[in-house]
Design an enzyme around this catalytic site. Structure first.
Site, short mmCIF file in Angstrom:
data_model
loop_
_atom_site.label_atom_id
_atom_site.label_comp_id
_atom_site.label_asym_id
_atom_site.label_seq_id
_atom_site.Cartn_x
_atom_site.Cartn_y
_atom_site.Cartn_z
CB SER A 148 -0.91 0.01 1.23
OG SER A 148 -1.66 -1.17 1.32
N1 SAH Z 1 -0.87 -3.75 3.61
C1 SAH Z 1 -0.39 -4.65 2.58
C2 SAH Z 1 -1.38 -4.63 1.45
C3 SAH Z 1 -1.29 -5.78 0.54
S1 SAH Z 1 -2.48 -5.76 -0.77
C4 SAH Z 1 0.98 -4.15 2.14
O1 SAH Z 1 1.18 -2.94 2.24
O2 SAH Z 1 1.81 -4.92 1.68
C5 SAH Z 1 -3.82 -6.64 -0.04
C6 SAH Z 1 -3.54 -8.05 0.37
O3 SAH Z 1 -4.78 -8.62 0.80
C7 SAH Z 1 -3.02 -8.97 -0.74
O4 SAH Z 1 -1.78 -9.50 -0.34
C8 SAH Z 1 -4.10 -10.05 -0.87
O5 SAH Z 1 -3.58 -11.35 -1.16
C9 SAH Z 1 -4.74 -10.00 0.51
N2 SAH Z 1 -6.10 -10.51 0.59
C10 SAH Z 1 -7.14 -10.34 -0.29
N3 SAH Z 1 -8.24 -10.96 0.15
C11 SAH Z 1 -7.92 -11.58 1.33
C12 SAH Z 1 -8.64 -12.39 2.26
N4 SAH Z 1 -9.92 -12.72 2.07
N5 SAH Z 1 -7.99 -12.83 3.36
C13 SAH Z 1 -6.69 -12.50 3.59
N6 SAH Z 1 -5.95 -11.75 2.73
C14 SAH Z 1 -6.56 -11.28 1.62
#
Ligand code: SAH
Length: 220
Positions: free
Chosen positions: A62
């Site tokens: 993010s």
């Molecule tokens: N805060 C993280 C954001 C990653 S993007 C960072 O800065 O790195 C969002 C993430 O949510 C992705 O890695 C995706 O695989 C995960 N995600 C999506 N749906 C999900 C779910 N139902 N349960 C757990 N993780 C999920």
């Protein structure tokens, strides 16, 4: 001072303080955590850009401002149990480890979840557990949580997350259509829940039972 330290200081000053992030604990944590360690080698020089960046598997780390904003909305004092859904790179997880007492982070994509776990251990964070499963149903065994923070966009507020809030607990989650959502803040007072709609944002999809493609209204 490495050039990453200088970039990190500039990021906090320009992207966070410059956009009215006031929570000193959030600013201190983000001044400390080496964001360049949460992206692939090839992406390191771009780690402090004012944008999300690819982390593989079609997902993103993010934007720094969005991490700060979500954490500020959590109003952490240091004693909280927090659930994070969508650990991704683990960067926001590290910020939460600095802000709260214990962090339960869920990531549905195993390759990302295990990489995040390794990074957090290497950086010395021990107040965190990572679960690799669908977090749209929360983590019932570890509930209740003082703060639940979701880092992926949902078509609706997942009811099981609301159920896992402690008294006065807060759920912070991007909700709305894929092209653009708003950060919803759901606060529990006894059996009453109030929802405030805050910052506009665009996150990658929350998948799973209460995400896009699950059995709720977000069915794709
Ligand atoms: N805060 C993280 C954001 C990653 S993007 C960072 O800065 O790195 C969002 C993430 O949510 C992705 O890695 C995706 O695989 C995960 N995600 C999506 N749906 C999900 C779910 N139902 N349960 C757990 N993780 C999920």
């Amino acid at each position: 001072m490495s050039h990453f330290d200088a970039q990190r200081a500039a990021m906090v000053q320009e992207q966070l303080e410059g956009r009215n992030i006031y929570d000193q604990r959030v600013l201190t944590a983000m001044r400390k955590i080496p964001r360049e360690r949460f992206v692939d080698e090839a992406m390191r020089e771009r780690a402090y850009e004012d944008a999300p960046l690819p982390i593989g598997s079609g997902q993103t780390i993010s934007q720094p401002y969005m991490v700060a904003r979500m954490c500020e909305l959590g109003r952490f004092e240091g004693s909280e149990r927090v659930l994070e859904i969508g650990a991704g790179s683990g960067y926001q997880t590290a910020v939460l480890c600095e802000l709260a007492r214990s962090v339960y982070a869920v990531e549905v994509r195993p390759e990302l979840g295990y990489a995040a776990l390794r990074r957090l251990a290497t950086l010395g964070y021990h107040n965190v557990e990572i679960g690799v499963f669908d977090g749209s149903c929360g983590w019932p065994d570890k509930a209740p949580f003082d703060v639940i923070l979701v880092a992926a966009g949902a078509p609706q507020i997942p009811p099981l997350l609301v159920d896992q809030l402690a008294e006065s607990g807060r759920l912070i989650i991007p909700v709305g259509p894929r092209q653009g959502q708003r950060l919803a803040v759901v606060t529990r007072k006894g059996e009453e829940f109030s929802t405030e709609w805050t910052t506009p944002c665009t996150f990658v999809d929350l998948v799973g039972r209460f995400g896009w493609g699950g059995d709720g209204p977000g069915r794709a």
